[in-house]
Scaffold this motif. Sequence first.
Motif, PDB file in Angstrom:
ATOM      1  N   LYS A  45      41.743  30.646  28.821  1.00 19.66           N
ATOM      2  CA  LYS A  45      42.930  31.508  28.841  1.00 19.66           C
ATOM      3  C   LYS A  45      42.718  32.690  29.765  1.00 19.66           C
ATOM      4  O   LYS A  45      43.635  33.173  30.421  1.00 19.66           O
ATOM      5  CB  LYS A  45      43.203  32.049  27.431  1.00 19.66           C
ATOM      6  CG  LYS A  45      44.178  31.222  26.652  1.00 19.66           C
ATOM      7  CD  LYS A  45      45.615  31.541  27.043  1.00 19.66           C
ATOM      8  CE  LYS A  45      46.507  30.382  26.627  1.00 19.66           C
ATOM      9  NZ  LYS A  45      47.670  30.208  27.460  1.00 19.66           N
ATOM     10  N   LYS A  46      41.494  33.163  29.762  1.00 17.47           N
ATOM     11  CA  LYS A  46      41.198  34.357  30.530  1.00 17.47           C
ATOM     12  C   LYS A  46      40.666  34.032  31.918  1.00 17.47           C
ATOM     13  O   LYS A  46      40.294  34.925  32.668  1.00 17.47           O
ATOM     14  CB  LYS A  46      40.199  35.239  29.757  1.00 17.47           C
ATOM     15  CG  LYS A  46      40.739  35.641  28.391  1.00 17.47           C
ATOM     16  CD  LYS A  46      39.701  36.319  27.524  1.00 17.47           C
ATOM     17  CE  LYS A  46      39.465  37.731  27.975  1.00 17.47           C
ATOM     18  NZ  LYS A  46      40.670  38.572  27.851  1.00 17.47           N
ATOM     19  N   ASN A  47      40.669  32.720  32.184  1.00 11.67           N
ATOM     20  CA  ASN A  47      40.323  32.299  33.533  1.00 11.67           C
ATOM     21  C   ASN A  47      38.946  32.813  33.960  1.00 11.67           C
ATOM     22  O   ASN A  47      38.756  33.320  35.063  1.00 11.67           O
ATOM     23  CB  ASN A  47      41.409  32.830  34.481  1.00 11.67           C
ATOM     24  CG  ASN A  47      41.459  32.021  35.757  1.00 11.67           C
ATOM     25  OD1 ASN A  47      40.861  30.930  35.811  1.00 11.67           O
ATOM     26  ND2 ASN A  47      42.132  32.541  36.761  1.00 11.67           N
ATOM     27  N   GLU A  48      37.982  32.655  33.055  1.00 13.15           N
ATOM     28  CA  GLU A  48      36.681  33.271  33.283  1.00 13.15           C
ATOM     29  C   GLU A  48      35.764  32.414  34.155  1.00 13.15           C
ATOM     30  O   GLU A  48      35.824  31.185  34.117  1.00 13.15           O
ATOM     31  CB  GLU A  48      35.984  33.522  31.931  1.00 13.15           C
ATOM     32  CG  GLU A  48      36.601  34.657  31.151  1.00 13.15           C
ATOM     33  CD  GLU A  48      35.935  34.880  29.811  1.00 13.15           C
ATOM     34  OE1 GLU A  48      36.206  35.922  29.192  1.00 13.15           O
ATOM     35  OE2 GLU A  48      35.151  34.009  29.371  1.00 13.15           O
ATOM     36  N   PRO A  49      34.883  33.078  34.890  1.00 14.42           N
ATOM     37  CA  PRO A  49      33.876  32.335  35.654  1.00 14.42           C
ATOM     38  C   PRO A  49      32.877  31.655  34.708  1.00 14.42           C
ATOM     39  O   PRO A  49      32.775  32.001  33.531  1.00 14.42           O
ATOM     40  CB  PRO A  49      33.184  33.420  36.482  1.00 14.42           C
ATOM     41  CG  PRO A  49      33.494  34.712  35.801  1.00 14.42           C
ATOM     42  CD  PRO A  49      34.809  34.519  35.126  1.00 14.42           C
ATOM     43  N   ALA A  50      32.146  30.714  35.254  1.00 12.08           N
ATOM     44  CA  ALA A  50      31.268  29.866  34.439  1.00 12.08           C
ATOM     45  C   ALA A  50      30.229  30.674  33.653  1.00 12.08           C
ATOM     46  O   ALA A  50      29.937  30.364  32.496  1.00 12.08           O
ATOM     47  CB  ALA A  50      30.568  28.845  35.323  1.00 12.08           C
ATOM     48  N   GLN A 160      36.456  39.490  36.194  1.00 11.72           N
ATOM     49  CA  GLN A 160      36.974  38.908  37.440  1.00 11.72           C
ATOM     50  C   GLN A 160      36.460  39.654  38.670  1.00 11.72           C
ATOM     51  O   GLN A 160      36.075  39.039  39.658  1.00 11.72           O
ATOM     52  CB  GLN A 160      38.516  38.955  37.456  1.00 11.72           C
ATOM     53  CG  GLN A 160      39.196  38.250  36.295  1.00 11.72           C
ATOM     54  CD  GLN A 160      38.915  36.751  36.261  1.00 11.72           C
ATOM     55  OE1 GLN A 160      38.690  36.119  37.296  1.00 11.72           O
ATOM     56  NE2 GLN A 160      38.898  36.172  35.058  1.00 11.72           N
ATOM     57  N   ASN A 161      36.468  40.994  38.586  1.00  3.69           N
ATOM     58  CA  ASN A 161      36.236  41.792  39.792  1.00  3.69           C
ATOM     59  C   ASN A 161      34.813  42.319  39.977  1.00  3.69           C
ATOM     60  O   ASN A 161      34.439  42.707  41.073  1.00  3.69           O
ATOM     61  CB  ASN A 161      37.198  42.984  39.817  1.00  3.69           C
ATOM     62  CG  ASN A 161      38.646  42.523  39.751  1.00  3.69           C
ATOM     63  OD1 ASN A 161      38.965  41.412  40.175  1.00  3.69           O
ATOM     64  ND2 ASN A 161      39.513  43.357  39.197  1.00  3.69           N
ATOM     65  N   HIS A 162      34.075  42.400  38.892  1.00  3.02           N
ATOM     66  CA  HIS A 162      32.717  42.948  39.019  1.00  3.02           C
ATOM     67  C   HIS A 162      31.701  42.053  38.308  1.00  3.02           C
ATOM     68  O   HIS A 162      30.924  42.524  37.475  1.00  3.02           O
ATOM     69  CB  HIS A 162      32.658  44.364  38.433  1.00  3.02           C
ATOM     70  CG  HIS A 162      33.729  45.272  38.961  1.00  3.02           C
ATOM     71  ND1 HIS A 162      33.659  45.851  40.210  1.00  3.02           N
ATOM     72  CD2 HIS A 162      34.913  45.673  38.427  1.00  3.02           C
ATOM     73  CE1 HIS A 162      34.755  46.583  40.408  1.00  3.02           C
ATOM     74  NE2 HIS A 162      35.528  46.484  39.347  1.00  3.02           N
ATOM     75  N   SER A 190      37.720  39.214  23.027  1.00  3.64           N
ATOM     76  CA  SER A 190      38.961  38.957  23.737  1.00  3.64           C
ATOM     77  C   SER A 190      39.120  39.906  24.914  1.00  3.64           C
ATOM     78  O   SER A 190      39.500  39.500  26.005  1.00  3.64           O
ATOM     79  CB  SER A 190      40.138  39.097  22.794  1.00  3.64           C
ATOM     80  OG  SER A 190      39.881  40.140  21.878  1.00  3.64           O
ATOM     81  N   ASP A 191      38.850  41.167  24.672  1.00  5.01           N
ATOM     82  CA  ASP A 191      38.930  42.119  25.771  1.00  5.01           C
ATOM     83  C   ASP A 191      38.220  43.393  25.348  1.00  5.01           C
ATOM     84  O   ASP A 191      37.540  43.413  24.322  1.00  5.01           O
ATOM     85  CB  ASP A 191      40.383  42.413  26.156  1.00  5.01           C
ATOM     86  CG  ASP A 191      40.500  42.718  27.646  1.00  5.01           C
ATOM     87  OD1 ASP A 191      39.509  43.191  28.234  1.00  5.01           O
ATOM     88  OD2 ASP A 191      41.579  42.488  28.216  1.00  5.01           O
ATOM     89  N   GLY A 192      38.434  44.428  26.099  1.00  5.69           N
ATOM     90  CA  GLY A 192      37.751  45.673  25.834  1.00  5.69           C
ATOM     91  C   GLY A 192      37.758  46.493  27.097  1.00  5.69           C
ATOM     92  O   GLY A 192      38.630  46.319  27.935  1.00  5.69           O
TER      93      GLY A 192
END
Lengths: 482, 251
Positions: A45-50, A160-162, A190-192
Motif C-alpha cells: 500500500k505504501k509502495n515501499e522499497p524492498a 521513499q526519499n531518504h 503505518s507512518d510517523g
Amino acid sequence: MESDPNKIIGEVTQSDYKYGFVTEIETEYAPKGLSEDTVRYISAKKNEPAFMLEFRLKAFRHWLTMKLPNWAHLEIPPIDFQDIYFYAAPKKKKQYESLDQVDPELLATFDKLGISLEEQKKLSGVAVDAVIDSVSVKTTFSETLSKYGIIFCSMSEAIQNHPDLLKQYLGSVVPYTDNYYASLNSAVFSDGSFCYIPKGVRSPVELSTYFRINAANTGQFERTLIVADEGAYVSYMEGCTAPQRDENQLHAAVVEIVAMKDAQVKYSTVQNWYPGDKNGKGGIYNFVTKRGICKGNNSKISWTQVETGSAVTWKYPSCILLGDNSVGEFYSVAVTNNFQQADTGTKMMHLGKNTKSTIISKGISAGKSNNSYRGLVRISKNATNSRNYSQCDSLLLGSSCGAHTWPYIQVENKSSIVEHEATTSKISEDQLFYCQQRGMNAESAIGLIVNGYAKEVLKQLPMEFAVEAQKLLSISLEGSVG
Amino acid sequence: MLLSIKNLHASINGKEILKGINLDVNQGEVHAIMGPNGTGKSTLASVIAGREVFDVTAGEIIYKGKNLLKLAVEERAREGIFLGFQYPVEIPGVSITNFMRTAVNELRKYKGLDALSGGVFLKLMEEKKKLVELTSNLANRSVNEGFSGGEKKKNEIFQMAMLEPTLAILDETDSGLDIDALRVVANGVNKLRTKENSFLVITHYQRLLDYIVPDFVHVLFEGRIVKSGSRELALELEEKGYDWIRKEQEG
Ligand SMILES: Nc1ncnc2c1ncn2[C@@H]1O[C@H](COP(=O)(O)OP(=O)(O)OP(=O)(O)O)[C@@H](O)[C@H]1O
Ligand SMILES: [Mg+2]
C-alpha cells in the motif's frame, strides 16, 4: 459534615472526557488481523522499497516467537491481535499544498482540539506534521526547514526519499527484536515522523507533530526517528488526543533518537488519549518504546512527558549515554484517574565517562487508578565519574488509588554517585480550604495545586505546550475519585 | 446589619468548641476579638469562613441577609468574606501571581465581569504590593513556601487588598510581626477601611489596636463572648490579664 478532602476531590472530578468525538472521514482498512499477508499489504500500500518489506517481515517473524511481557504493574485483558485492523488510511489521500484542500471534517477536528494548523502556523512558527490515522495529511514549513537542510517529513516520505538515512538509522536504537511491542511496531508501523538535523544546524523552529487516533478498532503503530548530527540542536514536540470509543484501541509506537557528538535533542510529549470512562470501559492501550542514544561525546537527550490519557500506559523513554560527558534527562508527569493504569519511567544507561543523568518523576493518582514509576539507572564499569540524580514523587488524590515506585540502581564503579529521593503526599484539607477561601471552587483549587506540584516538569516544556499541559492536568482530574 | 451570629455552637470530632456565640457586626465597623489561647477564636473565624471540619450543631449566621451556613466556602469568599489565616498554608510550585490571578478572576466571573488580561492584572498587583510593601522577590515565589512568619502575614494582607472583601477576618495577623511590619499591615488595613466594609480583628495584643482602632472589643472565653466593650477594654485586659475574667466566669 466531614473533613474529607477526598470527598471534595471526588465531587469535583466527575465529568466526561472533553475530547470525545469522532471525525467522519472515509477510511480505507487493511483486512482485519495479523499475518505475513497483512505485513505485505501494508508495505505494498505504501509502495515501499524492498529493504523495508524485509525489515518488516524479519520483525514479524521474530514477533511470532515472542511472548507478551507481564512484568509491569498492569492488569490488561487479553488482546486479540486477529481482531484488529492494522492499517487505516483516509481514503481521499492527497498531497495538499494549502489547507483549503484538506478535508473540512479534519480541520474541524483540529479546531475542536484548539490546535488548528492555521493558528499554529501564524502564532507560533511551529512546523506541524499532522498525522491522522496513520497517514500524514499535511506537512507545513518543510520548505523553510529545507533551507537549513533539515528534513522533517512523514516516515512514508522518508522511506521513499531518504532510504539511505533510513537504512542507516531505522532500528539502530530500538532493534526489531527489542521487545514484544517494538517488534510488532517494526512489522506493521503505518507512518510517523522522520527528522534529520544536519551538522552544526540549530533548528530555527520547534518541530511538532500532532498524532490522533481516529478510526475505530484500528491499532496505531507510529514510528518516529530523529537524528541530530554533530553539533545540531532540535526541540521536538509530540502531542495527541483521541476521540471517545467503547472498544479498546491498541497503540504501540516506537521513537528512536540519535544524537551525535555535541548534538542536543529535546523531546516533549503531551499524551491525552481517551482514558476510558468512569467505570473503566474503553480507552487506549498505550505500549510505547522510546529510546535515545547519546552516541557522540558531549551530546544530550532530554525527554519531557506529560501523560494524562490512555487506559493503560506502558512507557519508558530511555537514554543510552554512550559518548563521554553525555547527558540524559527525563522529566515526567503522569496523571491517572478512574481506572487508568500507568507503568512508566525511564532507563539511564551510563556507558561513557563523566556521563550525567537527571530523573524527575511526578505521579498523580486519583480515582481507582494505579500509577507506577519504574526506573533503572545503570552505571557501567567504564562510566567513571558519572552521576545520577533521581527524584520520584507521588501525589495521591483520594484513598482508592495506588502509587508505586520501583527504582532499580546498578553502579559498577566507585567514582560515580547516584542519588535517589522519593516522596508520597496528599493534597491536604488545609491547602484546599485556603484556595477555596480565596474564592476558587474545589476544581480549580485542585488544578492549581496539582500544577504547582508538577511545576518542575512543566517548566521544561516549550511555551506553547506548557499552557496546553496545564489545562490538561486540570481537565484530566475532573473525573477522579469515587 | 452585615453579620449577625446567634447562639452559634460548633464542635470538632464531637468536642464542643463554640458554645453559644452572639455577635453583630454592622457595615463599616471594626471589631476586635481577644481571649486566651485555645478558647475558640480561630474556630469562630473558620466557622464563619465555612471550614467543613467543624460541625455547626446549633445557632445561625446571617450575612447580608442570607443564611451563611448554607453557602459553600468559595461562595462565602465570593460574597466578600476574607479570612487572613493565623497559619497560612504553603502551596509549593504555585506562584503568588498565578494564585491571585486565579482567585481574582473567579471572583470577577462570579460578579459577571470578564477576566482581567495579564497586563491589567499585573498592574493591579503592583499597586497592591506597594500598599503592603511586598517586594517583587516575594511575589514571584510560591505561595507561602519558605516565607518567614512575618512575610506570610504580609502576604495575607496583600491578598486581602487584591480581593477587597466586605468582611475581613484577620486571625492574629499581627503575631510575629516586627514593629515596622506591624505598622505596614495596620496601614494596609486602614487604607482599605471604608463605610462599607467591616473587620473582625483577632489579636492578643492591644498594641495593634493603637494602629487599627476598633469600634468594639470582645472577649472570647471558653467558647463564649463573655465581655464586650470599647477600645478601653483592651487596655484593661493588657493590664490585668485574663484572670479576672476567669474568676468572674467561675463566680
Ligand atoms: N482540628 C482540630 N482538631 C481537634 N481540636 C481542635 C482542632 N482545631 C481546634 N481544636 C481545638 O479547639 C480549641 C480552640 O482552638 P482555636 O484554634 O479556635 O483557639 P484560639 O482561640 O484561636 O487559640 P490561639 O489564641 O492559641 O490561636 C482548642 O482546644 C483546640 O485544640
Ligand atoms: Mg487562633
